[in-house]
Design an enzyme around this catalytic site. Structure first.
Site, mmCIF file in Angstrom:
data_model
loop_
_atom_site.group_PDB
_atom_site.id
_atom_site.type_symbol
_atom_site.label_atom_id
_atom_site.label_comp_id
_atom_site.label_asym_id
_atom_site.label_seq_id
_atom_site.Cartn_x
_atom_site.Cartn_y
_atom_site.Cartn_z
ATOM 1 N N ASP A 83 0.836 -1.203 0.000
ATOM 2 C CA ASP A 83 0.000 0.000 0.000
ATOM 3 C C ASP A 83 0.865 1.245 0.000
ATOM 4 O O ASP A 83 1.433 1.627 1.021
ATOM 5 C CB ASP A 83 -0.914 -0.016 1.224
ATOM 6 C CG ASP A 83 -1.983 1.076 1.170
ATOM 7 O OD1 ASP A 83 -1.951 1.894 0.236
ATOM 8 O OD2 ASP A 83 -2.846 1.097 2.065
ATOM 9 N N ASP A 295 -1.964 5.598 -5.651
ATOM 10 C CA ASP A 295 -2.180 4.756 -4.474
ATOM 11 C C ASP A 295 -2.404 3.310 -4.880
ATOM 12 O O ASP A 295 -3.438 2.973 -5.453
ATOM 13 C CB ASP A 295 -3.380 5.288 -3.696
ATOM 14 C CG ASP A 295 -3.612 4.560 -2.380
ATOM 15 O OD1 ASP A 295 -2.780 3.704 -2.016
ATOM 16 O OD2 ASP A 295 -4.625 4.836 -1.720
#
Length: 442
Positions: A83, A295
Site C-alpha cells: 500500500d 495509491d
C-alpha cells in the site's frame, strides 16, 4: 497518512498469495546495490477479511496487491498488502506463541515465538512520530508505545508499536518498526490468509523510509499471478519510462498529504477529446485539497466533482451508440460510481470500441482503455441486463478531497517511484513480458 478530510480512501482487502513465500530484498547503500524481484499478486477477495480503518472505503468486492515476506527469528512467512497510500506497516499478532487454531495458515504473526521481537518504549523517537493519523500513546503500566487504528464501523484496535527483523534476501536482515495489532479477523472458509499491510509511502515509519529504499517499482498484471515488484535501482532499457515530478507545496497545508506520492494532473481526454476542465480544478487549492495521489492500496480512481461531471458527460455522449445508459438517478455502485450502463446478461460490453480515458500529467500520461473502463456490479440486474459502471468514481459523493489513482488503472503499466529525483515514472508494458525480461537480466 491522509489528514481527516482525506480519510476515505478504499481499503483494498487482504488476499492470499499462492506462491511460495519469499523474503523481501532491500537494496544495500551504494551504486553497486542489486535490485530484487519478487511476485506481486492481485486477487478478488470477500469483504470482512480484516477491519477497515476509516482512511479506506468499505467496498464489498475488492482486489488487493499482496507480497509474501519473512518476519522474525526464526522467520515466519506472512502475506501483506502493498500500500503506497499508507505509512505504518502492521501485522495481526497472535496472542501467544501459537497462532489462533481457527485462523488460516499465515494469517497472523506469532510475536512470542520470535526472539528478535521487541516492543518500542514510550521514550523512543518512533513513539513521537507526527506522521501517523492518530499519534502513538504511552501505556503507563508497561511504559510501552501503543498505536491505534480506527475502523469504519466506529470500533478501534490497539496494538504495540514494535520492531522485528524482516528478511532481506542475501543482505543483512532489516529491523523495522510496525504495529503489532490484536484485531479480530474473519476465519471463515472464505477468509483471507493475510497477516497485515506493508506501508510504502514517504512517512518516517514506512517500510520504504526504514529500509532506505530510494527507488522501487511494480507492474500490476491483468492476470492474478503475473505481477512483479522490484525493490532497488535498476536500468530497464526495454522500458521507456516517461517521468512526472512529484508535487510538494512550499509550505505545509492542512489538507495536503505530504507523505503521499502526489503528482500534478493537468488534463483529461476522452476518446482523444480534451475535457473543458479549468486548470484550477485539477490543482490543489490554498488548503491543499485537490492533490492527485498514486495509491496502490485503492482499487479504482476517484475524481473531484467538477472533473468527474465533465468526464461523465463526455463518456455518456461518446458511448450512446454503443451502450444504453442505466438512467437510474437513485443508483450508485458503492455510493460513488453512477456512470452506469445496461449490458445483456451473459455478454461482455464492447470494450474494444469504448473511448479511452487518458489522465495527463506533466511529462507523462496514463491511458485507461478496454476492459479496465467498466466493472460489472455483482448481483445487480435490470430485467435481462446486467449493470456495468465506469471505473472512475465521484470523490465528492464519498466524500474525498483529493484525486486518487487506484491500482485497477495501473494494470499493465510499469510504475516507478524515484525518491532520489522526486518523480514517478510510467511506461505501458505487459507484466508477464516484463517479468521474463527481468528474470533474464537479474
Amino acid at each position: 497518512m491522509p489528514p481527516p478530510l482525506l480519510a476515505c480512501l478504499l481499503l483494498i482487502l487482504l488476499s492470499p498469495a499462492a506462491a511460495r513465500p519469499r523474503s523481501v530484498a532491500v537494496e544495500a547503500p551504494g551504486p553497486a546495490a542489486r535490485p530484487r524481484v519478487f511476485p506481486l499478486r492481485a486477487r478478488q477477495v470477500p469483504a470482512g477479511a480484516l477491519p477497515r480503518p476509516p482512511s479506506k472505503l468499505r467496498f464489498h468486492h475488492n482486489v488487493s496487491l499482496t507480497v509474501s515476506l519473512a518476519v522474525g527469528s526464526p522467520p515466519q512467512n506472512v502475506t501483506m498488502v502493498l500500500d503506497t497510500g499508507s505509512e505504518l506497516s502492521w501485522l495481526l499478532c497472535a496472542p501467544g506463541r501459537r497462532a489462533n487454531a481457527s485462523a488460516p495458515r499465515g494469517a497472523s504473526f506469532r510475536a512470542g515465538a520470535s526472539r528478535t521481537f521487541a516492543a518500542v518504549p514510550c521514550g523512543s523517537a518512533q513513539c513521537s512520530s507526527r506522521d501517523l493519523p492518530a499519534p502513538p500513546s504511552c501505556d503507563r503500566a508497561s511504559r510501552q508505545c501503543r498505536v491505534s487504528l480506527s475502523y469504519a464501523d466506529g470500533s478501534t484496535s490497539d496494538g504495540a508499536l514494535a520492531t522485528d527483523v524482516f528478511g532481506v534476501g542475501d543482505a543483512p536482515p532489516l529491523r523495522s518498526a510496525f504495529g503489532c495489532m490484536s484485531s479480530a479477523y474473519d476465519s471463515s472458509p472464505d477468509g483471507v490468509a493475510t497477516a497485515g499491510l506493508l506501508g510504502m509511502n514517504r512517512g518516517t515509519l514506512s517500510f520504504v523510509s526504514q529500509a532506505s529504499t530510494r527507488r522501487f517499482s511494480y507492474c500490476i498484471s491483468d492476470r492474478d499471478d503475473a505481477g512483479v515488484l522490484l525493490l532497488g535501482h535498476s536500468d530497464l532499457p526495454f522500458l521507456p519510462l516517461n517521468y512526472t515530478p512529484m508535487y510538494q507545496p512550499a509550505l505545509p497545508l492542512p489538507y495536503f498529504d505530504r507523505v503521499a506520492y502526489s503528482v500534478q494532473l493537468v488534463g483529461i481526454r476522452v476518446g482523444g477529446k480534451p475535457l473543458p476542465i479549468p486548470a484550477s480544478v485539477l490543482a490543489p487549492d490554498h488548503t491543499g485539497a485537490g492533490q492527485t495521489m498514486v495509491d496502490s492500496g485503492t482499487q479504482f480512481t476517484f475524481l473531484l466533482g467538477d472533473a468527474y461531471s465533465a468526464l461523465k458527460a463526455e463518456f455518456l455522449k461518446q458511448t450512446k451508440p454503443l451502450l444504453p445508459a442505466l438512467d437510474d438517478p437513485n443508483f450508485a455502485f458503492e455510493e460513488a460510481f453512477d456512470t452506469c450502463f445496461r449490458v445483456p446478461a451473459g455478454r461482455p460490453p464492447p470494450s474494444v470500441r469504448l473511448p479511452a480515458v487518458s489522465l495527463l500529467f506533466k511529462g507523462a500520461e496514463m491511458s485507461v482503455a478496454g476492459d479496465r473502463l467498466l466493472y460489472k456490479v455483482p448481483g445487480e440486474r435490470r430485467g435481462g441486463d446486467g449493470v456495468w459502471c465506469l471505473t472512475f468514481g465521484n470523490a465528492d459523493m464519498v466524500p474525498l478531497t483529493a484525486y486518487v489513482i487506484g491500482h485497477h488503472h495501473q494494470m499493465n503499466l510499469w510504475v516507478e517511484y524515484d525518491l532520489e529525483r522526486g518523480r514517478v515514472g510510467l511506461a505501458p508494458v505487459k507484466c508477464d513480458v516484463a517479468s521474463e525480461r527481468l528474470g533474464l537480466m537479474l
